[in-house]
Design an enzyme around this catalytic site. Structure first.
Site, PDB file in Angstrom:
ATOM      1  N   ARG A 169       0.827  -1.209   0.000  1.00 57.43           N
ATOM      2  CA  ARG A 169       0.000   0.000   0.000  1.00 57.43           C
ATOM      3  C   ARG A 169       0.859   1.256   0.000  1.00 57.43           C
ATOM      4  NH1 ARG A 169      -5.159   0.066   2.179  1.00 57.43           N
ATOM      5  NH2 ARG A 169      -4.725   1.869   3.460  1.00 57.43           N
ATOM      6  N   ARG A 173       9.724   5.742  -3.375  1.00 57.35           N
ATOM      7  CA  ARG A 173      10.131   6.615  -4.484  1.00 57.35           C
ATOM      8  C   ARG A 173      11.581   7.041  -4.357  1.00 57.35           C
ATOM      9  NH1 ARG A 173       5.671  10.026  -2.375  1.00 57.35           N
ATOM     10  NH2 ARG A 173       3.769   9.236  -3.365  1.00 57.35           N
ATOM     11  N   GLU A 303      -3.341   6.723  19.128  1.00 59.37           N
ATOM     12  CA  GLU A 303      -4.073   5.575  18.578  1.00 59.37           C
ATOM     13  C   GLU A 303      -3.423   4.274  19.034  1.00 59.37           C
ATOM     14  OE1 GLU A 303      -4.876   5.883  14.377  1.00 59.37           O
ATOM     15  OE2 GLU A 303      -4.956   3.713  14.142  1.00 59.37           O
ATOM     16  N   ASP A 353     -10.014   1.304   0.905  1.00 59.18           N
ATOM     17  CA  ASP A 353      -9.889   2.728   1.200  1.00 59.18           C
ATOM     18  C   ASP A 353     -11.224   3.406   0.882  1.00 59.18           C
ATOM     19  OD1 ASP A 353      -7.244   2.697   2.014  1.00 59.18           O
ATOM     20  OD2 ASP A 353      -6.477   2.944  -0.022  1.00 59.18           O
TER      21      ASP A 353
HETATM   22  N1  UDP Z   1       3.529   1.047   7.638  1.00 55.60           N
HETATM   23  C1  UDP Z   1       4.754   0.973   8.278  1.00 55.60           C
HETATM   24  N2  UDP Z   1       5.272   2.089   8.849  1.00 55.60           N
HETATM   25  C2  UDP Z   1       4.627   3.277   8.830  1.00 55.60           C
HETATM   26  C3  UDP Z   1       3.379   3.360   8.163  1.00 55.60           C
HETATM   27  C4  UDP Z   1       2.848   2.221   7.590  1.00 55.60           C
HETATM   28  O1  UDP Z   1       5.356  -0.084   8.327  1.00 55.60           O
HETATM   29  O2  UDP Z   1       5.125   4.249   9.393  1.00 55.60           O
HETATM   30  C5  UDP Z   1       2.989  -0.187   7.042  1.00 55.60           C
HETATM   31  C6  UDP Z   1       2.237  -1.014   8.063  1.00 55.60           C
HETATM   32  O3  UDP Z   1       2.470  -2.373   7.764  1.00 55.60           O
HETATM   33  C7  UDP Z   1       0.804  -0.648   7.786  1.00 55.60           C
HETATM   34  C8  UDP Z   1       0.817  -0.511   6.273  1.00 55.60           C
HETATM   35  O4  UDP Z   1       2.084   0.074   6.004  1.00 55.60           O
HETATM   36  O5  UDP Z   1      -0.080  -1.655   8.214  1.00 55.60           O
HETATM   37  C9  UDP Z   1      -0.287   0.324   5.702  1.00 55.60           C
HETATM   38  O6  UDP Z   1      -0.255   1.608   6.267  1.00 55.60           O
HETATM   39  P1  UDP Z   1      -1.418   2.650   5.996  1.00 55.60           P
HETATM   40  O7  UDP Z   1      -0.900   3.964   6.406  1.00 55.60           O
HETATM   41  O8  UDP Z   1      -1.903   2.474   4.610  1.00 55.60           O
HETATM   42  O9  UDP Z   1      -2.498   2.128   7.023  1.00 55.60           O
HETATM   43  P2  UDP Z   1      -3.876   2.788   7.496  1.00 55.60           P
HETATM   44  O10 UDP Z   1      -3.726   4.265   7.388  1.00 55.60           O
HETATM   45  O11 UDP Z   1      -4.940   2.183   6.641  1.00 55.60           O
HETATM   46  O12 UDP Z   1      -3.998   2.341   8.909  1.00 55.60           O
END
Ligand code: UDP
Length: 376
Positions: A169, A173, A303, A353
């Site tokens: 997800r 870059r 959170e 999403d």
């Molecule tokens: N993730 C991570 N470090 C971060 C942010 C995200 O490893 O600082 C990874 C983590 O595995 C997470 C996934 O990326 O479950 C998806 O993150 P996203 O921000 O898309 O999650 P959401 O906002 O839906 O909770």
């Protein structure tokens, strides 16, 4: 008699209800909570729209979806640029040249690429789990400092046990670009998500604090067709067992200061800090209230992620193999239902999403129209 009973006033249900109403259908929306908008619900406190169930940033590449939601809200130009705090070290997200510079002191994309290439060599063949996938994308250093702790806190499982798609997800870059999303359109509805959903539901009968599952037959008797957007396993009274979900809990705090952390979202990526991230809600709207005035206070939410148990609000489906198989069994049962159809993050057990939710709800509505016009 209603044409449609919609169970759940979240985004999926509200988009569906709006379309049905616009087509002249008689619609009833019910929700067991005391508010509409499901998990995108926002509540105004001290001029700040607080995202009560966590940060929601609307982003999409789908012009149809973007045009659709614009009918119900003006969106601001917020661009998500979360930062990671690893034991007091600050890193840019998503993984980009700023991150690589902070991590390794490299300046050019070629230098960064070389380090990543070197580190990813430890993974041979196709990655089988999130840990292998992460290392093969960005190398071990970034995995250890910015992924492992955060992911294991968020999912309550080891990265080796998690599916690879979760980490895909995140964009990676070799440019200096902190925009978290690869999306053409992005923003937050001015006035909050609740107001946007209120507008979608304008003129539609909505009854809150109604638990459909307590009296399914009674509710079903009131409508021709039923859209159910709650958890699919709950619908079938967990007869095949429980699907696993993650829930989130928020600890809110108000401060009489202008600025607590300098950003809307800060992720805590070590494994000792018990929360996964802190949201400072005012920065979703540039620190201004609805009249454009600066807000002197601030509200933050820490959170915490935890394993769902009956009675909690499910937030994230745990899309691993075991749950995937169980979901398929429930889906097979759902396919037998004659007048009820299932949609949304919980009913489809899918990590959707918001834009995907809107698209899916629009598509289902269109498909239903085709099917019914075809069947006469
Ligand atoms: N993730 C991570 N470090 C971060 C942010 C995200 O490893 O600082 C990874 C983590 O595995 C997470 C996934 O990326 O479950 C998806 O993150 P996203 O921000 O898309 O999650 P959401 O906002 O839906 O909770």
């Amino acid at each position: 008699m209603y044409d449609y009973l919609i169970v759940g006033a979240g985004l999926y249900g509200s988009v569906f209800a709006q379309q049905a109403k616009a087509a002249g259908k008689k619609v009833l929306v019910i929700d067991k909570r005391d508010h509409i908008a499901g998990n995108i619900y926002t509540e105004k406190q001290m001029g700040i729209h607080v995202h009560k169930y966590g940060a929601h940033i609307f982003h999409t590449n789908n012009k149809k979806v973007w045009d659709y939601v614009q009918q119900f809200a003006d969106f601001n130009h917020y661009t998500n640029m979360p930062v990671a705090n690893y034991k007091g070290e600050i890193y840019s997200l998503p993984f980009n040249m700023f991150t690589f510079n902070q991590m390794w002191g490299v300046v050019t994309p070629e230098e960064a690429f070389r380090i990543i290439e070197e580190q990813r060599k430890e993974i041979k063949g196709t990655p089988n789990n999130l840990e292998e996938q992460a290392i093969s994308l960005v190398g071990r250093d970034i995995y250890e400092k910015l992924i492992k702790g955060y992911t294991e806190k968020q999912w309550g499982r080891e990265c080796k046990e998690l599916p690879v798609f979760i980490i895909r997800r995140l964009p990676i870059r070799l440019t200096y670009d902190n925009n978290y999303f690869n999306a053409r359109y992005q923003g937050i509805p001015i006035g909050g998500y609740t107001k946007m959903v209120e507008k979608m539901l304008d003129g539609i009968e909505v009854r809150l604090r109604e638990d459909y599952l307590q009296n399914k037959a009674g509710w079903n008797a009131q409508a021709d067709k039923v859209l159910y957007t709650g958890p699919i396993d709950a619908y079938f009274d967990y007869c095949l067992g429980y699907l696993e979900y993650r829930s989130v809990r928020f600890e809110n705090e108000t401060f009489d200061i202008l600025n607590y952390q300098g950003n809307a979202v800060v992720n805590y990526t070590d494994c000792q800090t018990p929360w996964t991230r802190i949201i400072e809600h005012k920065w979703f709207e540039f620190g201004k209230d609805d009249n454009g005035s600066e807000i002197p206070q601030t509200i933050i939410s820490r959170e915490y992620s935890y394993e769902w148990k009956p009675g909690d609000e499910p937030c994230y489906p745990v899309n691993d193999e075991k749950n995937g198989l169980l979901y398929k069994e429930y889906k097979a049962l759902a396919d037998w239902e004659e007048k009820t159809f299932f949609g949304g993050r919980l009913a489809e057990y899918k990590y959707y999403d918001m834009d995907q939710i809107v698209a899916a709800s629009m598509n289902v509505w269109n498909e239903l129209q085709l099917r019914y016009s075809y069947n006469g």
